[in-house]
Design a protein around this motif. Structure first.
Motif, short mmCIF file in Angstrom:
data_model
loop_
_atom_site.label_atom_id
_atom_site.label_comp_id
_atom_site.label_asym_id
_atom_site.label_seq_id
_atom_site.Cartn_x
_atom_site.Cartn_y
_atom_site.Cartn_z
N GLY A 8 0.86 -1.22 0.10
CA GLY A 8 0.07 0.22 0.04
C GLY A 8 0.82 1.43 -0.22
O GLY A 8 0.38 2.47 0.26
N ALA A 10 1.67 2.97 -2.20
CA ALA A 10 1.38 4.16 -2.94
C ALA A 10 0.19 4.70 -2.43
O ALA A 10 -0.24 5.94 -3.08
N VAL A 12 -2.68 6.53 0.95
CA VAL A 12 -2.84 7.56 1.36
C VAL A 12 -1.43 7.69 1.86
O VAL A 12 -0.54 8.49 2.48
N LEU A 13 -1.67 6.38 3.94
CA LEU A 13 -1.24 6.46 4.57
C LEU A 13 0.47 5.93 4.52
O LEU A 13 1.64 6.29 4.12
N GLY A 14 0.99 5.27 3.21
CA GLY A 14 1.17 4.53 2.77
C GLY A 14 2.51 5.61 2.01
O GLY A 14 4.06 4.92 2.82
N SER A 32 2.55 -2.17 -5.29
CA SER A 32 1.41 -1.54 -5.53
C SER A 32 0.84 -2.45 -6.57
O SER A 32 1.83 -3.18 -7.37
N ARG A 33 -0.25 -2.76 -7.30
CA ARG A 33 -0.88 -3.46 -8.31
C ARG A 33 -0.39 -3.18 -9.58
O ARG A 33 0.18 -3.00 -11.02
N LYS A 34 0.00 -1.40 -10.14
CA LYS A 34 0.23 -0.47 -10.37
C LYS A 34 1.93 -0.90 -11.32
O LYS A 34 2.29 -0.83 -10.31
N ALA A 47 2.81 -5.97 -7.52
CA ALA A 47 2.50 -7.09 -6.87
C ALA A 47 0.76 -7.29 -6.47
O ALA A 47 0.22 -5.68 -6.37
N ASP A 48 0.31 -8.00 -6.20
CA ASP A 48 -1.32 -8.14 -5.74
C ASP A 48 -1.35 -8.62 -4.71
O ASP A 48 -1.51 -10.10 -5.13
N GLY A 50 -4.55 -9.62 -3.27
CA GLY A 50 -5.32 -10.88 -3.54
C GLY A 50 -4.55 -12.52 -4.15
O GLY A 50 -5.63 -12.39 -4.31
N ASN A 71 -7.76 -3.44 1.10
CA ASN A 71 -8.57 -3.46 0.16
C ASN A 71 -9.86 -3.99 0.56
O ASN A 71 -10.73 -4.62 0.96
N ILE A 101 -0.46 -2.09 10.00
CA ILE A 101 -1.15 -0.79 10.15
C ILE A 101 -2.26 -1.54 10.04
O ILE A 101 -3.30 -2.31 10.18
N THR A 137 -5.83 5.93 14.95
CA THR A 137 -7.61 6.97 14.65
C THR A 137 -7.90 6.91 13.30
O THR A 137 -6.91 7.44 12.55
N PHE A 139 -8.07 8.99 9.46
CA PHE A 139 -6.87 10.06 8.79
C PHE A 139 -8.20 11.05 8.46
O PHE A 139 -9.49 10.72 8.36
N LEU A 142 -10.74 11.01 5.42
CA LEU A 142 -11.93 9.39 5.27
C LEU A 142 -12.69 10.79 5.40
O LEU A 142 -13.84 10.19 4.11
N1 LIG Z 1 -8.15 5.71 6.32
C1 LIG Z 1 -8.50 6.11 7.83
O1 LIG Z 1 -8.93 6.29 8.42
C2 LIG Z 1 -7.43 4.95 8.38
C3 LIG Z 1 -6.97 4.55 10.08
C4 LIG Z 1 -6.88 4.60 10.56
C5 LIG Z 1 -5.77 3.08 10.04
N2 LIG Z 1 -6.31 2.67 8.33
C6 LIG Z 1 -5.52 1.96 7.80
O2 LIG Z 1 -4.33 2.41 7.72
C7 LIG Z 1 -4.04 1.33 6.36
C8 LIG Z 1 -3.87 2.17 5.33
O3 LIG Z 1 -4.86 3.11 4.89
P1 LIG Z 1 -5.32 4.14 3.99
O4 LIG Z 1 -5.74 5.19 4.27
O5 LIG Z 1 -3.58 4.55 3.25
O6 LIG Z 1 -5.88 3.60 2.22
P2 LIG Z 1 -5.29 3.46 0.95
O7 LIG Z 1 -5.16 4.58 0.55
O8 LIG Z 1 -6.70 3.23 0.64
O9 LIG Z 1 -4.67 2.58 0.60
C9 LIG Z 1 -4.37 1.43 0.59
C10 LIG Z 1 -3.42 0.72 -0.50
O10 LIG Z 1 -3.98 -0.93 -0.39
C11 LIG Z 1 -3.05 -1.40 -1.54
N3 LIG Z 1 -4.58 -2.50 -2.18
C12 LIG Z 1 -5.70 -2.28 -2.27
N4 LIG Z 1 -5.88 -3.72 -2.99
C13 LIG Z 1 -4.52 -4.86 -3.32
C14 LIG Z 1 -3.83 -5.63 -3.65
N5 LIG Z 1 -4.69 -6.79 -4.06
N6 LIG Z 1 -2.60 -6.44 -3.53
C15 LIG Z 1 -1.66 -5.24 -2.77
N7 LIG Z 1 -2.26 -3.96 -2.41
C16 LIG Z 1 -3.35 -3.12 -2.61
C17 LIG Z 1 -3.33 -0.13 -2.42
O11 LIG Z 1 -2.38 -0.46 -3.34
P3 LIG Z 1 -2.73 0.16 -4.98
O12 LIG Z 1 -3.68 0.37 -5.60
O13 LIG Z 1 -1.46 0.69 -5.22
O14 LIG Z 1 -2.26 -1.24 -5.33
C18 LIG Z 1 -3.98 1.10 -1.85
O15 LIG Z 1 -2.87 2.13 -1.79
C19 LIG Z 1 -5.03 0.59 6.34
O16 LIG Z 1 -4.44 -0.89 6.32
C20 LIG Z 1 -5.93 1.25 6.78
O17 LIG Z 1 -7.50 -0.05 7.24
C21 LIG Z 1 -6.63 3.95 7.62
#
Ligand SMILES: NC(=O)c1ccc[n+]([C@@H]2O[C@H](COP(=O)([O-])OP(=O)(O)OC[C@H]3O[C@@H](n4cnc5c(N)ncnc54)[C@H](OP(=O)(O)O)[C@@H]3O)[C@@H](O)[C@H]2O)c1
Length: 269
Positions: A8, A10, A12-14, A32-34, A47-48, A50, A71, A101, A137, A139, A142
C-alpha cells in the motif's frame, strides 16, 4: 541499511511512510498493483496481495515489511489471506520485522471492516514473524470519501455516519512521522494507539466539510446497527490519552481548501 517493503506504499498512509523512510536513508520498496510510475523515486514491486502474484519477488532482500495495504472491497482475499501469504513468504525470506497498520477500537466496535482488521491482526500475531501493530484513529482524508457519491451524482445527498459519532481525526503524515522510528526499532507487539489532537462529532465534521467543498445538499446519516452506532457514539474509535497529532481538522481543511472556506469547529474534548 534497512530495506523496507511498504505494501500500500502508493496509498494515503503508505506514501507518507515511504517518503519519510527514504528521507531517513532507508532503501524503500513500494508495493502496488500498478506498474512503476515514471517519476517513482523508490524501488517498486508490482504485486497483488489478492492473488499473490508478484509477492514473493517483492520480498527479495527485504528486512522490514510495513503492511499498509487494505482493500475494503476485497477484505477476505487481501486483508486476511493476503496478509497471511505475505507473512509466510516474509518468514521464508528472512524478514526481521512485520509492522502492521490497524485501527483504534476495532475490538470494541462490531463493524464488518473492523472485524476483518481484527482478524488480520490475529494473522500477524500468529505469523511467527516478529511484529508490531500500530492502531491509528481515522485520517483527515476519510470524511472526504463520503463525497465520492456527491461528485458522481449531482442529485445525491451527502451521506455520513451517525451525527453524534465521535472522531479523533489525524493527519496521515503525522501517523507516518510517529510510526517511522518504531518501524526500524525492535518489534514490540501491539503498540500504544496513536490519534489526532481533538475529538469532533460527525455532524460537525460533515457540516464543515460541506462548507469547505462549497456544496449545499441535504445531509443524510446512514442507518447503522445499534451496536455499531453506540461504539462510535461512545468514542471507542478514539484514544483521548494518546493525542500525538498537532494538525487539527480546521488546519487540514484550511490547507486543503484554503482558509477562507474552512470553518473552525469546536471540539468535544
Ligand atoms: N483511512 C483511515 O482513516 C485509516 C485509519 C486508521 C488506520 N487505517 C489503516 O491504514 C492502512 C492504510 O490506509 P489508507 O487510508 O492509506 O488506505 P489507501 O489509501 O486506500 O491505501 C491502501 C492501499 O492498499 C493497496 N491495495 C489494495 N488492494 C491491494 C491488493 N490486492 N494488492 C496489493 N495492494 C493492495 C492499494 O494499493 P494499489 O492501489 O497501489 O495497488 C492502496 O494504495 C489500512 O490498513 C487502513 O485500514 C486507515
Amino acid at each position: 541499511m534497512t530495506r523496507i517493503l511498504i505494501t500500500g506504499g502508493a496509498g494515503v498512509l503508505g506514501s507518507e511512510i515511504a517518503a519519510r523512510a527514504k528521507l531517513a536513508g532507508h532503501t524503500v520498496r513500494v508495493m502496488s498493483r500498478k506498474p512503476r510510475p515514471a517519476n517513482a523515486d523508490t524501488e517498486w514491486a508490482q504485486a497483488d496481495m489478492g492473488t499473490g502474484e508478484g509477492v514473493e519477488e517483492a520480498l527479495r532482500g527485504v528486512d522490514v515489511i510495513v503492511n499498509a495495504a487494505s482493500n475494503p472491497f476485497n477484505t477476505k482475499k487481501v486483508d486476511i489471506e493476503g496478509t497471511k501469504h505475505l507473512a509466510e513468504l516474509g518468514r521464508k525470506a528472512g524478514v526481521e520485522h512485520l509492522f502492521h497498520i490497524s485501527i483504534v477500537g476495532i475490538d470494541r466496535i462490531p463493524y464488518s471492516y473492523y472485524q476483518v482488521k481484527l482478524a488480520a491482526e490475529q494473522v500477524v500475531k500468529q505469523s511467527g514473524l516478529p511484529y508490531s501493530i500500530l492502531r491509528a484513529t481515522q485520517f483527515h482524508t476519510l470524511p472526504g470519501l463520503f463525497f465520492d457519491f456527491l461528485k458522481r451524482f449531482y442529485w445525491s445527498p451527502a451521506l455520513f455516519l451517525t451525527p453524534d459519532a465521535q472522531f479523533q481525526l489525524i493527519d496521515p503524515g503525522e501517523v507516518a512521522e510517529y510510526a517511522m522510528p518504531l518501524i526500524t526499532a525492535q518489534p514490540a507487539g501491539l503498540l500504544p494507539d496513536v490519534g489526532g489532537p481533538e475529538i469532533l462529532r460527525m455532524d460537525e465534521i460533515a457540516k464543515s466539510l460541506m462548507v469547505a467543498e462549497g456544496v449545499r445538499r441535504p445531509l443524510i446519516y446512514l442507518p447503522m446497527s445499534r451496536a455499531i452506532a453506540e461504539g462510535f457514539r461512545k468514542g471507542y474509535n478514539t484514544c483521548p490519552n494518546n493525542r500525538y497529532g498537532k494538525i487539527t481538522w480546521a488546519d487540514w481543511l484550511a490547507r486543503r481548501y484554503g482558509t477562507a472556506k474552512a470553518a473552525r469547529q469546536p471540539s468535544i474534548a
